[in-house]
Scaffold this active site. Structure first.
Site, PDB file in Angstrom:
ATOM      1  N   CYS B  44      -0.012   4.804  -6.976  1.00  0.00           N
ATOM      2  CA  CYS B  44       0.920   5.489  -6.076  1.00  0.00           C
ATOM      3  C   CYS B  44       2.360   5.390  -6.568  1.00  0.00           C
ATOM      4  O   CYS B  44       3.237   6.083  -6.069  1.00  0.00           O
ATOM      5  CB  CYS B  44       0.829   4.932  -4.675  1.00  0.00           C
ATOM      6  N   CYS B 113       9.465   3.140   0.869  1.00  0.00           N
ATOM      7  CA  CYS B 113       9.848   2.036  -0.015  1.00  0.00           C
ATOM      8  C   CYS B 113      10.312   0.844   0.807  1.00  0.00           C
ATOM      9  O   CYS B 113       9.998  -0.308   0.498  1.00  0.00           O
ATOM     10  CB  CYS B 113      10.971   2.457  -0.967  1.00  0.00           C
TER      11      CYS B 113
END
Ligand SMILES: Cc1ncc(COP(=O)(O)O)c(C=O)c1O
Lengths: 387, 136
Positions: B44, B113
């Protein structure tokens, strides 16, 4: 600033700008108007058309101006598909096309067309056997790009067109990245439709063209006035077209000289990086690749973080991966070439052009190794390997 | 899509994000950590290792290693700063929004994130508890 993103767009040539200025300032007439003042705009468009045609060895009547490469691709694919709807609804393209082609095909799929996406090998090149095997009775179009924008891989266009001709299928090629870099002759290639764009060859943005071979029929996408022989309605972008024409004229003159100069710089960059930085992978074929393009995967790190660090140093490049909502989306081109996800995240594209110098390359070779080292020091994978 | 959403989507990094990215604080592997959180996966595109040193009930040191984009590196670095000096319970209350706020915000597409950073710390603390119970 050091600009190494010529595949994204190019700066405008000074001569092109000079040629355009009068058509932005003084000759503002609508080319369709009948008074004498309008004749100059009309003449300028036809003049530009002959320069564009000349660069690809076409007849001027075979060139239809568009708003750029994207429109030319849409026009070729949808225009052809709509024209042939009754005869068949199967289209063949490749997995590494520009989104202008891929999304046009996706759209057609939604309204009932069938699309075959050809694979590419590790160099980003299609397999002619797979193409032949994919052709069906209801195939109405093959669309394969001439040169790829991300890795620069060059397809065997002449062989593809031979296969299409043999089977009586119309062949479109997106030559946006090939124009100005490869000597293109539509006569020699024997293609039916070919897309080109001005801003990749030092011309203005927002203008391009579709080459339509005599006798090949399309349904227009724009309906309105009778411009471009009723094939593309809308008042012409006169300054843009004039600029595109001039860019084509210059390109024809400089083609050979540019190749020599830019290839030298690209090779120096490639060699330098190979020497100075371990654990990298150069993507694409050594020869069957645009001479200005260098796409590299740097192991253990991610492309955007390299790109932003280079930007801090005033160096403009581009990375394949784009971060979407949930995860990083690696380039569809690199994945199709069989490059693993982890590796393709770390890809960076350098694309050079005629205004680059050896000093630009030296500067990149000075700062890039430091950037890569710094990022690798942060990376858990690098540490695991050497720590 | 609304114009406003579209504009925000294509927004760029704040100066704070770029600063943490350019000058990462607390970067690198830790010698003898009391806990390590390993989150994300390379497919990913984002992987974070968060290391913690714990004395008594307090995180006395926290460092990171990250594979990922600018936002991934900046958030993990910001997180380590936020975690240092806090008690374990307090550190577990750090949310991804707190991390993003410390950086004056993140582009919406990069919010995941900060989530990864939050999870990284939680997983490091968990690892510490696991190590502790084993040695007892
Ligand atoms: C291969 C290819 N096709 C099409 C396009 C689109 O051209 P334009 O930007 O003129 O719409 C580009 C440029 O981005 C390209 O590289």
């Amino acid at each position: 600033m050091i600009y190494l993103d010529y595949n994204a767009t190019t700066p405008i040539d000074k001569l092109v700008l000079e040629k355009m200025t009068p058509y932005l300032k003084d000759f503002y007439s609508n080319p369709s108007s009948v008074y004498r003042f309008a004749q100059e705009s009309k003449r300028a468009i036809e003049n530009a058309r002959s320069y564009v045609a000349d660069l690809i060895s076409a007849d001027p009547e075979e060139v239809i101006f568009t708003s750029g490469g994207t429109e030319a691709d849409n026009f070729a694919i949808k225009g052809r598909a709509f024209f042939y709807q009754d005869k068949g609804n199967h289209i063949i393209t490749s997995k590494i096309e520009h989104h202008a082609v891929l999304k046009s095909c996706e759209f057609l799929k939604k309204i009932g067309f069938e699309i075959t996406y050809l694979d590419v090998d590790k160099y980003g090149i299609i397999d002619l056997n797979q193409l032949e095997e994919s052709i069906r009775n209801d195939t109405v179009l093959v669309s394969i790009m001439y040169a790829n924008n991300e890795v620069g891989s060059i397809q065997p266009i002449k062989n593809i067109s031979k296969i299409c001709n043999k089977n009586g299928i119309i062949f479109h090629t997106d030559a946006v990245q090939a124009l100005g870099k490869i000597d293109i002759s539509v006569k020699d290639l024997n293609v039916d439709l070919l897309s080109i764009s001005s801003h990749k060859i030092y011309g203005p943005k927002g203008v391009g063209a579709l080459y339509v071979k005599k006798g090949v029929k399309l349904i227009p996408l724009h309906h309105g006035g009778g411009q471009e022989r009723n094939m593309r309605a809308g008042t012409e972008n006169v300054p843009g077209i004039v600029g595109f024409g001039e860019a084509c004229r210059i390109s024809k003159e400089e083609l050979k000289e540019q190749e020599k100069k830019i290839r030298l710089l690209r090779d120096k960059l490639e060699e330098g990086i190979k020497q100075k930085i371990p654990d990298i992978k150069v993507n694409g074929h050594h020869d069957k690749r645009l001479y200005n393009t260098l796409n590299i995967c740097f192991k253990y790190i991610e492309g955007e973080s390299i790109l932003i660090n280079l930007d801090f140093e005033g160096i403009c490049t581009s990375s394949g991966s784009a971060c979407t909502s949930g995860s990083l989306e690696p380039s569809h081109v690199l994945l199709s070439m069989g490059i693993p996800h982890e590796l393709s995240h770390g890809s960076l594209r350098f694309s050079l052009g005629k205004f680059n110098t050896m000093r630009d390359i030296d500067r990149v070779l000075e700062v890039l190794p430091l950037i890569i080292e710094k990022l690798r020091k942060i990376s858990p994978f690098w540490q695991k390997k050497y720590g | 899509m609304l114009w406003k959403e579209w504009l925000v989507m294509s927004s760029v990094y704040t100066d704070k994000v770029l600063d943490y990215f350019r000058n990462p604080r607390n970067m690198g592997k830790m010698e003898n950590p009391n806990g390590v959180g390993k989150v994300g996966n390379a497919v990913c595109g984002d992987v974070m290792f968060i290391y913690v040193k714990i004395e008594g009930n307090v995180i006395t040191d926290c460092t990171f290693e990250t594979f990922g984009c600018v936002a991934a590196i900046a958030t993990s670095s910001a997180l380590t700063e936020m975690a240092k000096g806090r008690t374990l319970d307090d550190a577990l209350t750090i949310s991804n929004k707190d991390v993003a706020d410390k950086l004056d915000g993140l582009p919406p597409l990069k919010m995941h994130c900060s989530l990864l950073a939050e999870e990284g710390l939680k997983s490091a603390v968990e690892d510490y508890h696991k190590n502790n119970s084993q040695t007892k």
